[in-house]
Design a protein around this motif. Structure first.
Motif, mmCIF file in Angstrom:
data_model
loop_
_atom_site.group_PDB
_atom_site.id
_atom_site.type_symbol
_atom_site.label_atom_id
_atom_site.label_comp_id
_atom_site.label_asym_id
_atom_site.label_seq_id
_atom_site.Cartn_x
_atom_site.Cartn_y
_atom_site.Cartn_z
ATOM 1 N N VAL A 1 -4.777 -5.338 0.542
ATOM 2 C CA VAL A 1 -4.390 -4.290 1.431
ATOM 3 C C VAL A 1 -4.569 -3.023 0.448
ATOM 4 O O VAL A 1 -4.008 -3.017 -0.689
ATOM 5 N N LEU B 1 -1.322 -6.557 10.388
ATOM 6 C CA LEU B 1 -0.944 -5.599 9.569
ATOM 7 C C LEU B 1 -0.170 -4.391 10.391
ATOM 8 O O LEU B 1 -0.811 -3.801 11.384
ATOM 9 N N PHE C 1 -3.610 0.809 0.806
ATOM 10 C CA PHE C 1 -2.727 1.552 1.704
ATOM 11 C C PHE C 1 -2.476 2.856 0.822
ATOM 12 O O PHE C 1 -2.665 3.050 -0.168
ATOM 13 N N ALA D 1 -3.243 1.912 6.313
ATOM 14 C CA ALA D 1 -3.796 0.746 5.261
ATOM 15 C C ALA D 1 -4.813 0.021 5.891
ATOM 16 O O ALA D 1 -4.741 -0.065 7.298
ATOM 17 N N ASN D 2 -5.728 -0.709 5.328
ATOM 18 C CA ASN D 2 -6.787 -1.510 5.736
ATOM 19 C C ASN D 2 -6.631 -3.034 4.978
ATOM 20 O O ASN D 2 -6.011 -3.127 3.876
ATOM 21 N N LEU D 3 -6.982 -4.060 5.800
ATOM 22 C CA LEU D 3 -6.867 -5.359 5.280
ATOM 23 C C LEU D 3 -8.209 -6.073 4.852
ATOM 24 O O LEU D 3 -8.891 -5.628 6.119
#
Length: 190
Positions: free
Chosen positions: A178, A126, A180, A132-134
């Motif tokens: 995701v 990523l 974001f 952002a986080n996945l």
């Protein structure tokens, strides 16, 4: 190599009529009774390859991922969707994007159901212009919001690609998400 590499990314990205990986090319030329043994070697790519459109679906079954944009963060209950789209690729950018109802800082969710093509270890990555986080099956696997490292994504304004290795099971469906925040949220120091 089972990965098909046929062009560069970004503005050099193309959608060919068809592709054949080196592995497929070799197997296709051999008689059916010949066993081909395969072991992954050293990666020949700079960034983790995109998820194949054939392997990911929206929650309604369309090929690709669903993107929804919001004015408020996920903590806001019942936040209204300001804009939405179905994206055919797992790599995208909002360059030139304009939406009159979104402020400089806005939020987005990109979601899709990924069907694992093989069993084994797989690397996911990523990178973002913003933060952002996945999540995979609602578990945070890559955090790219609070501690960001500068990289060369998005013309040198984005983060370094953060990567993690996960174990997949062939034909199992994994929920990818995701979360974001737009570019103005980035915490990179150059």
């Amino acid at each position: 190599m089972k990965t098909v590499a046929f062009c560069g990314g970004g503005s050099a990205s193309l959608h060919p009529y068809y592709t054949v990986s080196p592995y497929e090319g070799i197997v296709d030329q051999l008689p059916q009774d010949v066993e081909v043994l395969y072991q992954p070697g050293v990666n020949a790519y700079a960034f983790t390859p995109e998820i194949s459109a054939a392997d990911i679906r929206t929650i309604t079954g369309e090929p690709g991922v669903r993107m929804r944009l919001y004015r408020g963060p996920p903590s806001v209950p019942n936040r209204p969707v300001i804009d939405k789209a179905v994206l055919s690729e797992s790599s995208w950018h909002l360059m030139g994007f304009s939406q009159p109802y979104l402020e400089r800082i806005f939020y987005g969710d990109i979601e899709g159901d990924f069907v694992a093509p093989v069993t084994g270890s797989s690397e996911v990555g990523l990178a973002v212009y913003g933060s952002a986080n996945l999540y995979i099956d609602d578990e945070l696997v890559i955090e790219n919001t609070t501690v960001q490292r500068g990289g060369n994504f998005f013309f040198g304004k984005g983060t370094l690609e953060e990567k993690v290795t996960i174990v997949l099971v062939k034909d199992q469906v994994y929920k990818l998400k995701v979360e974001f925040i737009s570019g103005a949220s980035r915490s990179l120091v150059f």
